[in-house]
Design an enzyme around this catalytic site. Structure first.
Site, mmCIF file in Angstrom:
data_model
loop_
_atom_site.group_PDB
_atom_site.id
_atom_site.type_symbol
_atom_site.label_atom_id
_atom_site.label_comp_id
_atom_site.label_asym_id
_atom_site.label_seq_id
_atom_site.Cartn_x
_atom_site.Cartn_y
_atom_site.Cartn_z
ATOM 1 N N CYS A 79 2.186 3.808 3.574
ATOM 2 C CA CYS A 79 3.090 3.541 4.804
ATOM 3 C C CYS A 79 3.512 1.613 4.954
ATOM 4 C CB CYS A 79 2.776 4.091 6.186
ATOM 5 S SG CYS A 79 3.552 4.297 7.396
ATOM 6 N N HIS A 184 1.919 9.456 4.629
ATOM 7 C CA HIS A 184 0.237 9.341 5.034
ATOM 8 C C HIS A 184 -0.385 10.303 4.006
ATOM 9 C CE1 HIS A 184 0.211 5.971 8.067
ATOM 10 N NE2 HIS A 184 1.299 6.386 8.356
ATOM 11 N N GLU A 186 -3.562 10.597 3.824
ATOM 12 C CA GLU A 186 -4.779 10.966 4.573
ATOM 13 C C GLU A 186 -4.431 11.936 5.878
ATOM 14 O OE1 GLU A 186 -3.180 7.406 6.878
ATOM 15 O OE2 GLU A 186 -3.124 8.195 4.696
#
Length: 207
Positions: A79, A184, A186
């Protein structure tokens, strides 16, 4: 061991949890020696480019990351962390980045239709532009999660994937051993975990 750079900006613990979920040893650190000895380095980032770049410079981590990248260490920016890899950003002014990837960061409002919401938030499919070891365990078209108002441009030679949001926006980049994801991993479920898995398995100097 994968090291997550702790410089006061970023979603550190969800990243750590994601690596733990795939059995990868990880350390959150600002220690140059730990970064030097890591198998790979993740540069996270949430917030404003100018503030994050200043924190890197004030801590001296900008020089550490630049040196380790030159030595062949695998680095993954996520990001804002990806945007910091570029030469400069035009986010509320003009600000210098790490210069590990040629190009700049500009507002998406300049290239997408005016009726689309900013920031761009949500799931979008990846459209491959080049083969990359970062995508070893995922497929063209797999969806990942984005939250951003700025995008990387003037970087055609480094783009490995784009996403469609009223225009083709840079989704992932690679310059030799330096990688970046605008999305992202995650927060991207199994697809994201597989991207982190591929990064963690890369061996030094194999690219």
């Amino acid at each position: 061991m994968v090291a997550i750079v702790d410089y006061g900006v970023g979603n550190l613990f969800s990243l750590k949890s994601s690596f733990a979920a795939i059995g990868v040893d990880v350390k959150i650190t600002a220690d140059p020696e730990v970064l030097k000895n890591a198998d790979g380095i993740v540069l996270p980032g949430v917030g404003a480019f100018e503030d994050a770049a200043k924190k890197l410079r004030n801590s001296g981590l900008d020089k550490v990351l630049t040196q380790l990248a030159a030595e062949g260490k695998h680095i993954l920016g996520i990001c804002l962390g990806m945007q910091l890899l570029f030469e400069k950003s035009y986010e509320y002014g003009e600000h210098k980045g790490l210069g590990l990837i040629k190009g700049s960061v500009k507002p998406i409002k300049d290239v997408i239709p005016s009726e689309l919401k900013i920031p761009h938030i949500g799931w979008n499919g990846l459209i491959y532009k080049k083969k990359s070891p970062l995508f070893s365990y995922i497929n063209d078209g797999d969806c990942v999660y984005f939250v951003h108002s700025f995008y990387a441009t003037d970087c055609e030679n480094s783009v490995i994937a784009v996403s469609e949001y009223g225009a083709e926006l840079t989704a992932a980049v690679q310059n030799k051993n330096v990688f970046g994801c605008q999305f992202h991993p995650e927060k991207s479920g199994k697809v994201g975990l597989n991207i982190l898995k591929a990064f963690a398995e890369m061996k030094e100097n194999e690219i």
